[in-house]
Design an enzyme around this catalytic site. Structure first.
Site, short mmCIF file in Angstrom:
data_model
loop_
_atom_site.label_atom_id
_atom_site.label_comp_id
_atom_site.label_asym_id
_atom_site.label_seq_id
_atom_site.Cartn_x
_atom_site.Cartn_y
_atom_site.Cartn_z
N TRP A 11 34.07 47.01 45.05
CA TRP A 11 32.80 46.27 44.95
C TRP A 11 32.07 46.25 46.28
CZ3 TRP A 11 31.43 44.65 40.15
CH2 TRP A 11 32.43 44.41 39.20
N THR B 11 39.62 41.90 43.84
CA THR B 11 38.99 41.61 42.55
C THR B 11 37.99 40.46 42.66
OG1 THR B 11 40.82 40.12 42.04
CG2 THR B 11 41.01 42.36 41.22
N ARG C 177 44.72 44.53 45.48
CA ARG C 177 43.46 44.75 44.77
C ARG C 177 42.45 43.73 45.25
NH1 ARG C 177 44.65 48.99 40.81
NH2 ARG C 177 42.57 48.68 39.96
N TYR D 75 41.58 45.32 27.39
CA TYR D 75 41.92 46.25 28.49
C TYR D 75 43.19 47.03 28.15
CZ TYR D 75 38.32 44.41 31.56
OH TYR D 75 37.11 44.09 32.10
N CYS E 252 31.75 41.68 35.02
CA CYS E 252 33.16 41.28 34.92
C CYS E 252 33.36 40.03 34.04
CB CYS E 252 33.70 41.02 36.32
SG CYS E 252 35.35 40.31 36.32
N GLU F 13 41.85 33.72 41.27
CA GLU F 13 42.33 33.78 39.88
C GLU F 13 41.37 32.97 39.01
OE1 GLU F 13 44.54 35.40 37.91
OE2 GLU F 13 43.49 34.17 36.45
N SER F 14 40.62 33.67 38.16
CA SER F 14 39.57 32.99 37.38
C SER F 14 40.10 31.83 36.56
CB SER F 14 38.87 34.00 36.47
OG SER F 14 39.78 34.53 35.54
#
Ligand SMILES: N[C@@H](CCC(=O)N[C@@H](CS)C(=O)NCC(=O)O)C(=O)O
Length: 314
Positions: A106, A134, A132, A198, A73, A150-151
Site C-alpha cells: 500500500w 496490512t 505483512r 478469500y 479492503c 487487527e480489525s
C-alpha cells in the site's frame, strides 16, 4: 494464410505454456496467499495493544489516533463503519492508502508521518518489522506507533473507548447481553464468510476450493433462514457481528462471485440477505464508507494471479 485461419499451437507448446504458467502462478500465489495443502491461511496480526488498557500508554484522547485504511479492503471497511456509526469523525481521522500496482503493498495517498508507503509506517513503529503490512492500522500520532492492526479488535476499541467524545455514545454495538451470541456468529462468519470468500479465491487446489465454497454457502443459507424472523443477526439489535458480515456482503456480487468463484448463488438471489444488506446500507453515514467502483478496480486490477488481463467486468 489469413490471420483468422491460423491453426492452434502444437500440443507440445500448449503443455509447455501450461507448465510454465502454472509454476509461475503457484510462485505468485505463495507470495499473495500463504497456504497449507492448497488451502489459504491468513497470517495473524502482530500489533495487539489496547486503548485504556493495563499498560496505560494509550489513553483515549481526541485527535491523537488515526486509521490507515484502503477503500477496497473489507477489514478496513469495518473500522470506517464503526467510526461513522459511533460518530467519531471528529475524534479519529482517516488516512487513505492505495494499492501499489507494481510493487504490491500500500502507498500513502498523501505523505503521512514522512512515510510514502505503509511499510515505512510499520517500520517507524517497529524498525525491525518484517511481516505483512496490512490495513487497517490504528495509529498513535503521539508516540508514532501502531496501537493495533487487527480489525476485529479495532472495532471493539472504537465501540468502547471513545464514548466520552462520540456523537452516539449510547449506540453499543457489543452489548453484554448479546456478547456470547455475537462471538459465536463472529466465529462462524469469520471462518466461512469473511475469510471464506478469500479461501475460495486463493485456493490452490480443487479440493480446497470446494471445501471453502460449500462451507461459505452453507453459512449463507443458514443466515438467510435466520433472517426470516430477525431484522439483524441478534434480533433487533445492530451489533459488530452485522458490521463484520455487511462488509463482505456488499462486495459479494460485484467481486467475490466472479473473481473468487463464489458462484453458487448471488446475494441478490437471497431475499432476506438482500433486504438485510439494504437495511444496513441505509443507516446514516454507511454509504459514505465504501465505493464500489474503487473496490472493483482494486480487486480486479491488482490481484494479478487471479486476473492477469486486469480487465474489470462491467
Ligand atoms: N487480520 C487483518 C487482515 C487485514 C488484511 O488482510 N488486509 C489486507 C487488505 S484487504 C492487506 O492489507 N493486505 C496486504 C498484505 O497482506 O500484504 C485484519 O482483519 O485487520
Amino acid at each position: 494464410m489469413s490471420k483468422q485461419n491460423k491453426s492452434l499451437p502444437t500440443s507440445f507448446l500448449i503443455v509447455f505454456a501450461k507448465f510454465v504458467w502454472k509454476s509461475l502462478w503457484l510462485a505468485m500465489m505463495s507470495q499473495l496467499a500463504p497456504s497449507e495443502k492448497g488451502s489459504y491461511q491468513r497470517p495473524s496480526s502482530q500489533f495487539r495493544h489496547q486503548i485504556n488498557g493495563d499498560n496505560n500508554i494509550y489513553t483515549s484522547e481526541v485527535d491523537r489516533y488515526c486509521l490507515y485504511v484502503g477503500i477496497s479492503c473489507p477489514w478496513a471497511h469495518r473500522t470506517l463503519m464503526v467510526r461513522v456509526l459511533k460518530g467519531l469523525e471528529n475524534v479519529i481521522d482517516v488516512n487513505i492508502v492505495i494499492p501499489s500496482v507494481n510493487q504490491g503493498g500500500w502507498e500513502m495517498q498523501k505523505i503521512s508521518e514522512n512515510c510514502h508507503n505503509l511499510r515505512q509506517l510499520y517500520q517507524l513503529s517497529q524498525p525491525d518489522y518484517k511481516g505483512r503490512c496490512t490495513v487497517p492500522v490504528l495509529w498513535d500520532k503521539k508516540t508514532k506507533t501502531i496501537v493495533n492492526n487487527e480489525s476485529a479488535e479495532i472495532i471493539v476499541i472504537l465501540n468502547n473507548q471513545f464514548n466520552e467524545y462520540a456523537k452516539n455514545p449510547d449506540l453499543n454495538l457489543y452489548p453484554d447481553e448479546f456478547k456470547s451470541e455475537i462471538d459465536s456468529w463472529n466465529e462462524k462468519i469469520y471462518h466461512h464468510v469473511n475469510n471464506g470468500v478469500y479461501r475460495c479465491g486463493f485456493a490452490q487446489t480443487q479440493e480446497a476450493y470446494e471445501e471453502a465454497c460449500l462451507g461459505l454457502f452453507t453459512v449463507l443459507d443458514e443466515i438467510e433462514a435466520h433472517l426470516t424472523h430477525n431484522r439483524y443477526l441478534c434480533n433487533h439489535q445492530l451489533t459488530l457481528a452485522d458490521i463484520r458480515l455487511f462488509t463482505t456482503l456488499i462486495r459479494f456480487d460485484a467481486v467475490y462471485y466472479t473473481l473468487f468463484k463464489c458462484s453458487l448463488r448471488s446475494i441478490e438471489s437471497y431475499p432476506n440477505l438482500s433486504r438485510y444488506m439494504k437495511d444496513i446500507d441505509t443507516l446514516a453515514g454507511v454509504k459514505q464508507t465504501y465505493d464500489l467502483k474503487v473496490i472493483k478496480k482494486d480487486y480486479f486490477g491488482n490481484l494479478f494471479p487471479l486476473n492477469p488481463s486486469g480487465i474489470i467486468p462491467l
